[in-house]
Structures are given as C-alpha cells and as structure tokens.
Design an enzyme around this catalytic site. Structure first.
Site, PDB file in Angstrom:
ATOM      1  N   HIS A 129       0.834  -1.212   0.000  1.00 53.84           N
ATOM      2  CA  HIS A 129       0.000   0.000   0.000  1.00 53.84           C
ATOM      3  C   HIS A 129       0.862   1.252   0.000  1.00 53.84           C
ATOM      4  O   HIS A 129       2.054   1.203   0.300  1.00 53.84           O
ATOM      5  CB  HIS A 129      -0.952   0.038   1.204  1.00 53.84           C
ATOM      6  CG  HIS A 129      -0.273   0.105   2.534  1.00 53.84           C
ATOM      7  ND1 HIS A 129       0.090  -1.010   3.247  1.00 53.84           N
ATOM      8  CD2 HIS A 129       0.120   1.157   3.299  1.00 53.84           C
ATOM      9  CE1 HIS A 129       0.665  -0.659   4.384  1.00 53.84           C
ATOM     10  NE2 HIS A 129       0.710   0.659   4.443  1.00 53.84           N
ATOM     11  N   HIS A 177       4.021   7.140   3.853  1.00 49.82           N
ATOM     12  CA  HIS A 177       4.964   6.028   3.678  1.00 49.82           C
ATOM     13  C   HIS A 177       4.489   5.095   2.575  1.00 49.82           C
ATOM     14  O   HIS A 177       3.385   5.232   2.046  1.00 49.82           O
ATOM     15  CB  HIS A 177       5.187   5.257   4.994  1.00 49.82           C
ATOM     16  CG  HIS A 177       4.011   4.479   5.493  1.00 49.82           C
ATOM     17  ND1 HIS A 177       3.137   4.962   6.437  1.00 49.82           N
ATOM     18  CD2 HIS A 177       3.559   3.240   5.184  1.00 49.82           C
ATOM     19  CE1 HIS A 177       2.215   4.039   6.688  1.00 49.82           C
ATOM     20  NE2 HIS A 177       2.440   2.992   5.940  1.00 49.82           N
ATOM     21  N   GLU A 235       7.888   0.982   4.883  1.00 50.48           N
ATOM     22  CA  GLU A 235       7.407  -0.073   5.774  1.00 50.48           C
ATOM     23  C   GLU A 235       7.600  -1.409   5.063  1.00 50.48           C
ATOM     24  O   GLU A 235       7.372  -1.507   3.856  1.00 50.48           O
ATOM     25  CB  GLU A 235       5.908   0.136   6.064  1.00 50.48           C
ATOM     26  CG  GLU A 235       5.317  -0.891   7.020  1.00 50.48           C
ATOM     27  CD  GLU A 235       3.822  -0.668   7.298  1.00 50.48           C
ATOM     28  OE1 GLU A 235       3.174   0.078   6.534  1.00 50.48           O
ATOM     29  OE2 GLU A 235       3.319  -1.233   8.281  1.00 50.48           O
TER      30      GLU A 235
END
Lengths: 134, 134
Positions: B7, B79, B130
């Site tokens: 994502h 992010h 991430e």
C-alpha cells in the site's frame, strides 16, 4: 473512475545511488536510466510484481522536480499515478466536481508515451496525482 | 527481496472528507473507517485493482502522524509499504548492508495484523519505507 496504481514516483538527487539501493539493498528489478529531455528528468523504473516505482532525477535547467528537491533535500515521494480508461472523460468529470487540473487542462504525452494529466495537490489531500490513460 | 507494493499511505487531517474524495470524485472502492487505538490512527483503505491506498488520520494523543501533518498541513504521502516473505531475514539482510531499522528492530504487529518494520527515510531516498511480512 480510477483503475490500477500505475506507479509511485520518487524524486532523488542521485539516481545512480538510488538505483543501486533498490537493486542491491532491496533486491528489486531495475531498468536502465532513460534521459527524458522533454520532461526534464532522468528516469529508472523499479518493477514490482504488481506495480512500478519510478525514480526521477532532475535533468537540465528548470527541471519540474528541482523545487521539490530544494524543499526535500534527501528526496521523497513526488507523485502517485492512477490509470484511467479515458483521460478526457476523467478530466471533465473531475472538473465538474471542482477539482483543478494543472496546466492548460489538455493531456500531454508523458514519460511512458501515453496521455497524462496532473491534478492539483491542494484538491487531493496534499498529494500530486497523475492520471494516465491506460 | 521486496515483493508487491502492499500500500501507499496518505496522511490526512479529515478522513471523512478524504474518503468522500476517493469515493465520489475519484470513483474508487473505499472501506469503513477503523479506529486503530494501538497505532494512534484511524484508517480507511482504498482498494485499487492491483494495490491499496491507506488513508490515515491522527487518533488520540501522540499520534505517530501528528508531526508529519504539522509539517504538511494539507496532508501528503506518509509512507510506502513493500511486502517481504520473511521479515526477520529481510531485516538482517538490510542491517548487514548498513540500512537502519526504526525502533528496537523487532517486528511489530501492524494495522493489518501482520508483522511490520519501518526503515529510516535517510537511508531510502527520503522515503519512509514499511516492510510487511506477506
């Protein structure tokens, strides 16, 4: 209206170093560098299984990403690109809802040879959004 | 090492307005809001055909995205999350190459119920990365 996430573009100061980082440290597939003189950037594509990351380094005078790198000296995510089936229809729908299209509102041929438009970040939660006709 | 783009996370001040924008203006599929008290954010997922956009609104005191929104009052891309097959193996490989892992280096259970780690933006072209074990 929006379809696939075509790519996430990351502006970098040193595309050679950023390419090595994605290839050697993150273990991803990276393309050759392409100097896109018409767009004022050098590009490298990182191919992931479901989408792409586009690395952008300023090229020549007046690169469209030069100011972004002044504000973000380490680099950073510059824009996000969604695919649309019909870019003029998408533009007209967005304008009817009050969203601002950058430039003169006419699609230009982007770095992938397809018609693109950019939308105003103020209208899209601070995010520069590119639309590309898929 | 990195696999799919899981994502792209966008921090917003008003998740209700941002959700309406993605649903009504951009015509995308949006989830319900979920208050993630353990993570200090309320989340909404935008499902695209090949990946997701995660909208994040600060929740409670000391939300991890509060400072980002101070610096980016309109919101912005916070992010990017890549999937890895084995998060501890990925961490060890990255550390061996000199990349810094945030926090104590131990994977935490993220907003999707899977082990995650964050990497230092200074080591990844100004981008907060991430990693999520897929």
């Amino acid at each position: 209206m929006i379809g696939r996430l075509n790519h996430v573009a990351i502006a970098v100061r040193d595309i050679e170093a950023a390419t090595a980082l994605y290839r050697d440290t993150l273990g991803a597939d990276v393309s050759e560098q392409v100097a896109q003189h018409a767009h004022g950037v050098t590009t490298v594509f990182i191919t992931l299984p479901n989408t792409k990351i586009e690395l952008l380094e300023p090229l020549g005078e007046g690169s469209p990403i030069a100011k972004f790198l002044d504000r973000n000296p380490d680099g950073g995510i510059h824009h996000i690109c969604y695919e649309v089936a019909d870019i003029r229809a998408a533009r007209d729908q967005l304008k009817a809802k009050g969203a601002r299209v950058l430039g003169d509102g006419e699609p230009k041929i982007g770095a992938h040879g397809k018609p693109v438009l950019f939308l105003h970040p103020k209208d899209f939660t601070g995010t520069l959004v590119e639309l590309e006709e898929a």
